[in-house]
Motif scaffolding. Structure first.
Motif, PDB file in Angstrom:
ATOM      1  N   VAL B 231       0.846  -1.197   0.000  1.00 15.80           N
ATOM      2  CA  VAL B 231       0.000   0.000   0.000  1.00 15.80           C
ATOM      3  C   VAL B 231       0.882   1.248   0.000  1.00 15.80           C
ATOM      4  O   VAL B 231       0.632   2.224  -0.731  1.00 15.80           O
ATOM      5  CB  VAL B 231      -0.934   0.008   1.228  1.00 15.80           C
ATOM      6  CG1 VAL B 231      -1.725   1.315   1.293  1.00 15.80           C
ATOM      7  CG2 VAL B 231      -1.865  -1.200   1.187  1.00 15.80           C
ATOM      8  N   PHE B 232       1.946   1.217   0.785  1.00 15.97           N
ATOM      9  CA  PHE B 232       2.851   2.367   0.841  1.00 15.97           C
ATOM     10  C   PHE B 232       3.639   2.514  -0.462  1.00 15.97           C
ATOM     11  O   PHE B 232       3.874   3.629  -0.925  1.00 15.97           O
ATOM     12  CB  PHE B 232       3.793   2.232   2.054  1.00 15.97           C
ATOM     13  CG  PHE B 232       3.052   2.275   3.366  1.00 15.97           C
ATOM     14  CD1 PHE B 232       2.749   3.489   3.961  1.00 15.97           C
ATOM     15  CD2 PHE B 232       2.626   1.103   3.983  1.00 15.97           C
ATOM     16  CE1 PHE B 232       2.044   3.539   5.162  1.00 15.97           C
ATOM     17  CE2 PHE B 232       1.926   1.148   5.177  1.00 15.97           C
ATOM     18  CZ  PHE B 232       1.634   2.364   5.768  1.00 15.97           C
ATOM     19  N   HIS B 233       4.039   1.367  -1.051  1.00 13.59           N
ATOM     20  CA  HIS B 233       4.739   1.450  -2.343  1.00 13.59           C
ATOM     21  C   HIS B 233       3.835   2.106  -3.380  1.00 13.59           C
ATOM     22  O   HIS B 233       4.265   2.940  -4.166  1.00 13.59           O
ATOM     23  CB  HIS B 233       5.113   0.053  -2.867  1.00 13.59           C
ATOM     24  CG  HIS B 233       5.785  -0.827  -1.875  1.00 13.59           C
ATOM     25  ND1 HIS B 233       6.607  -0.347  -0.890  1.00 13.59           N
ATOM     26  CD2 HIS B 233       5.763  -2.175  -1.737  1.00 13.59           C
ATOM     27  CE1 HIS B 233       7.056  -1.378  -0.169  1.00 13.59           C
ATOM     28  NE2 HIS B 233       6.558  -2.482  -0.666  1.00 13.59           N
ATOM     29  N   TRP B 234       2.579   1.684  -3.364  1.00 12.47           N
ATOM     30  CA  TRP B 234       1.615   2.146  -4.370  1.00 12.47           C
ATOM     31  C   TRP B 234       1.308   3.637  -4.192  1.00 12.47           C
ATOM     32  O   TRP B 234       1.263   4.396  -5.158  1.00 12.47           O
ATOM     33  CB  TRP B 234       0.345   1.299  -4.222  1.00 12.47           C
ATOM     34  CG  TRP B 234      -0.769   1.607  -5.145  1.00 12.47           C
ATOM     35  CD1 TRP B 234      -0.694   1.880  -6.477  1.00 12.47           C
ATOM     36  CD2 TRP B 234      -2.165   1.641  -4.799  1.00 12.47           C
ATOM     37  NE1 TRP B 234      -1.957   2.083  -6.984  1.00 12.47           N
ATOM     38  CE2 TRP B 234      -2.875   1.944  -5.982  1.00 12.47           C
ATOM     39  CE3 TRP B 234      -2.874   1.446  -3.621  1.00 12.47           C
ATOM     40  CZ2 TRP B 234      -4.263   2.046  -6.003  1.00 12.47           C
ATOM     41  CZ3 TRP B 234      -4.255   1.540  -3.650  1.00 12.47           C
ATOM     42  CH2 TRP B 234      -4.936   1.839  -4.826  1.00 12.47           C
ATOM     43  N   THR B 380       0.071  -6.044 -10.810  1.00 11.27           N
ATOM     44  CA  THR B 380       0.783  -6.926 -11.737  1.00 11.27           C
ATOM     45  C   THR B 380       1.757  -7.821 -10.971  1.00 11.27           C
ATOM     46  O   THR B 380       2.059  -7.574  -9.796  1.00 11.27           O
ATOM     47  CB  THR B 380       1.576  -6.108 -12.761  1.00 11.27           C
ATOM     48  OG1 THR B 380       2.593  -5.385 -12.049  1.00 11.27           O
ATOM     49  CG2 THR B 380       0.669  -5.138 -13.511  1.00 11.27           C
ATOM     50  N   ILE B 381       2.241  -8.820 -11.661  1.00  6.45           N
ATOM     51  CA  ILE B 381       3.219  -9.711 -11.039  1.00  6.45           C
ATOM     52  C   ILE B 381       4.500  -8.948 -10.693  1.00  6.45           C
ATOM     53  O   ILE B 381       5.138  -9.209  -9.662  1.00  6.45           O
ATOM     54  CB  ILE B 381       3.529 -10.893 -11.987  1.00  6.45           C
ATOM     55  CG1 ILE B 381       2.278 -11.778 -12.150  1.00  6.45           C
ATOM     56  CG2 ILE B 381       4.705 -11.710 -11.472  1.00  6.45           C
ATOM     57  CD1 ILE B 381       1.832 -12.484 -10.887  1.00  6.45           C
ATOM     58  N   GLY B 382       4.859  -7.995 -11.521  1.00  2.00           N
ATOM     59  CA  GLY B 382       6.058  -7.216 -11.233  1.00  2.00           C
ATOM     60  C   GLY B 382       5.939  -6.446  -9.930  1.00  2.00           C
ATOM     61  O   GLY B 382       6.857  -6.444  -9.098  1.00  2.00           O
ATOM     62  N   GLU B 383       4.807  -5.806  -9.746  1.00  2.00           N
ATOM     63  CA  GLU B 383       4.590  -5.066  -8.492  1.00  2.00           C
ATOM     64  C   GLU B 383       4.562  -6.026  -7.305  1.00  2.00           C
ATOM     65  O   GLU B 383       5.089  -5.729  -6.230  1.00  2.00           O
ATOM     66  CB  GLU B 383       3.281  -4.274  -8.580  1.00  2.00           C
ATOM     67  CG  GLU B 383       3.398  -3.052  -9.486  1.00  2.00           C
ATOM     68  CD  GLU B 383       2.101  -2.653 -10.149  1.00  2.00           C
ATOM     69  OE1 GLU B 383       1.156  -3.466 -10.145  1.00  2.00           O
ATOM     70  OE2 GLU B 383       2.044  -1.541 -10.693  1.00  2.00           O
ATOM     71  N   ALA B 384       3.952  -7.181  -7.536  1.00  2.00           N
ATOM     72  CA  ALA B 384       3.890  -8.185  -6.471  1.00  2.00           C
ATOM     73  C   ALA B 384       5.283  -8.696  -6.114  1.00  2.00           C
ATOM     74  O   ALA B 384       5.596  -8.925  -4.942  1.00  2.00           O
ATOM     75  CB  ALA B 384       3.001  -9.344  -6.906  1.00  2.00           C
ATOM     76  N   ALA B 385       6.118  -8.874  -7.135  1.00  2.00           N
ATOM     77  CA  ALA B 385       7.475  -9.370  -6.882  1.00  2.00           C
ATOM     78  C   ALA B 385       8.260  -8.375  -6.037  1.00  2.00           C
ATOM     79  O   ALA B 385       8.976  -8.761  -5.102  1.00  2.00           O
ATOM     80  CB  ALA B 385       8.182  -9.626  -8.215  1.00  2.00           C
ATOM     81  N   ARG B 386       8.116  -7.101  -6.354  1.00  2.00           N
ATOM     82  CA  ARG B 386       8.856  -6.081  -5.590  1.00  2.00           C
ATOM     83  C   ARG B 386       8.317  -5.964  -4.162  1.00  2.00           C
ATOM     84  O   ARG B 386       9.091  -5.864  -3.205  1.00  2.00           O
ATOM     85  CB  ARG B 386       8.782  -4.734  -6.324  1.00  2.00           C
ATOM     86  CG  ARG B 386       9.596  -4.711  -7.617  1.00  2.00           C
ATOM     87  CD  ARG B 386       9.635  -3.335  -8.252  1.00  2.00           C
ATOM     88  NE  ARG B 386       8.381  -2.964  -8.877  1.00  2.00           N
ATOM     89  CZ  ARG B 386       7.986  -3.328 -10.102  1.00  2.00           C
ATOM     90  NH1 ARG B 386       8.771  -4.103 -10.843  1.00  2.00           N
ATOM     91  NH2 ARG B 386       6.830  -2.937 -10.598  1.00  2.00           N
ATOM     92  N   ALA B 387       7.000  -5.993  -4.024  1.00  2.00           N
ATOM     93  CA  ALA B 387       6.425  -5.921  -2.668  1.00  2.00           C
ATOM     94  C   ALA B 387       6.836  -7.135  -1.841  1.00  2.00           C
ATOM     95  O   ALA B 387       7.136  -7.026  -0.648  1.00  2.00           O
ATOM     96  CB  ALA B 387       4.905  -5.828  -2.755  1.00  2.00           C
ATOM     97  N   THR B 388       6.853  -8.294  -2.485  1.00  2.00           N
ATOM     98  CA  THR B 388       7.259  -9.503  -1.763  1.00  2.00           C
ATOM     99  C   THR B 388       8.727  -9.437  -1.375  1.00  2.00           C
ATOM    100  O   THR B 388       9.110  -9.874  -0.280  1.00  2.00           O
ATOM    101  CB  THR B 388       6.977 -10.747  -2.629  1.00  2.00           C
ATOM    102  OG1 THR B 388       5.583 -10.795  -2.934  1.00  2.00           O
ATOM    103  CG2 THR B 388       7.381 -12.020  -1.897  1.00  2.00           C
TER     104      THR B 388
END
Lengths: 303, 411
Positions: B231-234, B380-388
């Motif tokens: 949420v903070f990244h976004w 997206t998967i990219g955003e998910a990868a970075r958040a993870t």
């Protein structure tokens, strides 16, 4: 109490549930016992979300919105539940009826103020098609409301879950009016449950591997009317019993029959085999068995 | 897309989007639990607790039919099948993918099994929704991300804030300077629970209780925190560069677990900003929420609800006059209501407080709509990868009690 006992309470289905898990069929760490109680909470919350009429996204709300316009496909669990509810309606001569939803609104039990009684009701207006696993309403004013049976339904599911997990002794209740006893107490004696906790004169039932449901019109009152709807009459019950308790193997069956008996105590004679009742009218408790305090050992017959 | 009437699906998706634009909280009435003739056939991989929640939400979305599911646990599979009419069960992921019974899959397995399921699904040409967090290692995140870039499918991940109408609304306030200069950030996830999955067969205990296995678990920081960090990244469009963490066993000292039940993290940004994060499964007070503190206002988000707390010297904006408000001790929060203007005109502002559906519902709906429109999902998967990856770094910082740099290279 042994170390492995777990307790949990939580709010759901408009009331408070409490679980006590007291014994297991194997050594269980306290954390695992607590996790089993958490499973019960998850199960209740899950079904609350599906059955409530107070949330627009619930499965029942979706059915109520769409089922007159087109057949609504149901999952096997929900289809079977609705089918059983229609069976209960037939068995109780219409005294238990999930199609009271619109009536409840019309008489102000759901919205908080009486509305216009343009509602339709009656189990004959519900069509269940097993082949397609669908439900359809035959009148646009029909609404179902499973509030009278939901707690019993989930208590039966909890029993399934607890049995599978090896729970040998537990007591679960929703709002004290829907009770599930698994096994007996750890000392081997039956779970003892007072029919109405706020009435010191109410009889104490002894439950071992049994459920109990208590229906009474003393809860919610709208415009001076009791909250027990009589579907056969299409209005709140005029002269209901003060309380009706049904004990027996299935919490769901107990729930359906206690709802019916509080409206029409004469239905006691029609109780399914294995179930027993207690009816309070005025200050007197009348039992479907000889004793005023029922226990499996003291009940000569279920009727 | 295969097996889908694209025009009809687009019309549905557009209709949903238009409805959301008007009154997000009242729109998207699920067309149901009914079957349409043209449906997106979805398979669910893993039908444990989260998988069953997915089944329930998919059942309330129009144009979707759950046609298949698989799980290694027979009891769970049986429970899943009871929840869905007409679905088939499969013993393995490969068998399900080979059956041609699905157009899309939801991966709801334990985190460390996401990679194999997601890669297999994408290789088979299936649209994929992968639960959060994306994977348990940075390498697995990179592998899934790379596969998604090369696959001609819509791949999304369950970082649900991005599809949540309240979070989307609050982000417009954040991005439009209502908060002004961001001072600090804080988030928590308190939920009293055991984190234990009870099993009758002791031999399967470790399999089902993977979250307590330090070899594969991302702990509270990764399993819960990653969702909130995103949420903070976004909102800020930035990522922390370093994490400091501490963890301990406060509530579950006696059952032999090693994964901390209570953690605290400090996520540092390159300009000195700080995100403080705490999580515990020993207490439930105030649940899960995220807070942005700015010089003009604070925004608090709690998944189904959101509020703005204005500073006394912040300029007044016209809409606040009509806003719904809620008191929190000495502070008054302006309730963030999606579609508030229209609701206010109808005199129904109070009806908009809180979301009618779960965040999971909105996330799955967003993915389905992206498949229908051929568009990009909210996460997206990219955003998910970075958040993870941030969650993985946070978990490492907690476990090793040392500062850990966040490395997003190649993600």
């Amino acid at each position: 109490m042994p170390d492995q006992t777990a307790m949990r309470s939580f709010g759901a289905m408009g009331t408070r549930f409490e679980c006590v898990l007291a014994a297991f069929d194997r050594p269980v760490h306290r954390t695992e016992a607590a996790a089993m109680a958490e499973e019960a909470e998850f199960l209740v919350r899950d079904w609350h979300g599906r059955l409530t009429v107070f949330e627009p996204a619930s499965a029942v709300s979706v059915i109520n919105d769409l089922a007159f316009r087109r057949p609504v496909s149901l999952d096997p669990e929900l289809f079977d539940l609705l089918a059983r509810c229609l069976d209960y309606t037939r068995a109780t001569g219409g005294r238990f009826d999930i199609t009271v939803g619109a009536l409840m609104h019309a008489h102000g039990f759901r919205s908080g103020k009486p509305g216009v009684p343009d509602a339709a009701w009656g189990a004959d207006l519900v069509r269940l098609e097993r082949a397609g696993s669908t439900v359809r309403f035959l009148d646009p004013g029909l609404r179902i409301d499973l509030g009278a049976i939901a707690k019993g339904f989930v208590l039966d599911l909890i029993r399934e879950d607890f049995n599978a997990m090896g729970v040998a002794s537990a007591l679960v209740h929703g709002g004290t009016s829907s009770v599930l006893a698994i096994g007996s107490r750890p000392d081997g004696s039956a779970w003892r449950v007072r029919a109405m906790p706020d009435d010191p004169d109410a009889p104490v039932l002894h439950l071992t591997n049994e459920a109990l449901s208590v229906s009474a019109p003393s809860g919610r009152v709208v415009a001076s009317q009791p909250h027990i709807m009589d579907p056969a009459a299409g209005c709140p019950a005029v002269d209901p019993a003060d309380a009706a308790c049904v004990a027996g193997p299935s919490a769901e069956v107990c729930e359906a029959w206690s709802t019916a008996l509080v409206i029409d105590p004469s239905l006691t004679a029609d109780l399914p085999d294995g179930y027993r009742s207690l009816i309070r009218k005025g200050s007197a408790w009348r039992s479907s068995v000889a004793a005023s305090v029922c226990s499996p050992g003291s009940c000569p017959s279920p009727r | 897309m295969t097996d889908i009437d694209r025009r009809q699906f687009l019309a549905h998706a557009a209709g949903t989007a238009a409805a959301f634009a008007i009154v997000p909280n009242l729109a998207a009435r699920p067309a149901g639990v009914f079957n349409a003739s043209n449906t997106l056939r979805v398979g669910v991989i893993g039908v444990g607790r989260q998988g069953r929640a997915v089944l329930g939400e998919l059942g309330s979305l129009s144009g979707v039919a759950v046609t298949a599911m698989c799980d290694t646990d027979e009891r769970r599979l049986s429970a899943g099948l009871r929840r869905v009419a007409g679905a088939q069960s499969y013993p393995t992921i490969d068998a399900m993918l080979a059956s041609n019974a699905v157009d899309a899959v939801v991966v709801a397995t334990p985190t460390h099994m996401h990679k194999d399921a997601a890669l297999a699904a994408m290789a088979a040409g299936k649209h994929v929704y992968c639960e959060c967090p994306l994977a348990h290692t940075r390498a697995d995140c990179a592998a899934i991300s790379q596969a998604a870039r090369g696959a001609n499918v819509v791949a999304a991940a369950g970082f649900q804030g991005r599809a949540n109408p309240v979070y989307q609304l609050a982000r417009t306030f954040y991005r439009s300077d209502s908060v002004r200069d961001m001072v600090t950030m804080r988030a928590q996830n308190n939920n009293k629970t055991s984190w234990v999955v009870p099993v009758a067969d002791r031999a399967t205990h470790k399999i089902h209780n993977w979250r307590l296995d330090p070899d594969v678990s991302l702990g509270l920081a990764g399993e819960l925190g990653a969702q909130q960090f995103d949420v903070f990244h976004w909102y800020t469009e930035r990522y922390p560069v370093r994490v400091i963490g501490r963890g301990s066993l406060r509530a579950h000292r006696e059952d032999g677990r090693e994964v901390h039940d209570t953690i605290n993290c400090m996520l540092e940004y390159d300009d000195g900003a700080i995100l403080q994060y705490s999580a515990t499964i020993g207490n439930s007070y105030e649940g899960a929420h995220e807070v942005f503190y700015g010089t003009n206002a604070a925004i608090k988000l709690a998944w189904s609800h959101g509020w703005m707390f204005k500073e006394s010297d912040a300029p007044t904006q016209g809409w606040e006059v009509y806003a719904n408000r809620q008191q929190f001790h000495n502070d008054e929060g302006i309730t963030l209501i999606a579609g508030a203007t229209q609701l206010a005109e109808q005199g129904n502002l109070q009806d908009g407080v809180g979301l009618p559906y779960t965040s999971l519902h909105y996330a799955l709906e967003d993915w389905i709509n992206a498949i229908g429109s051929g568009g990009t999902p909210a996460c997206t998967i990219g955003e998910a990868a970075r958040a993870t990856a941030v969650g993985i770094a946070a978990n490492q910082a907690v476990r090793e009690a040392r500062p850990v740099d966040v490395d997003l290279t190649g993600l």
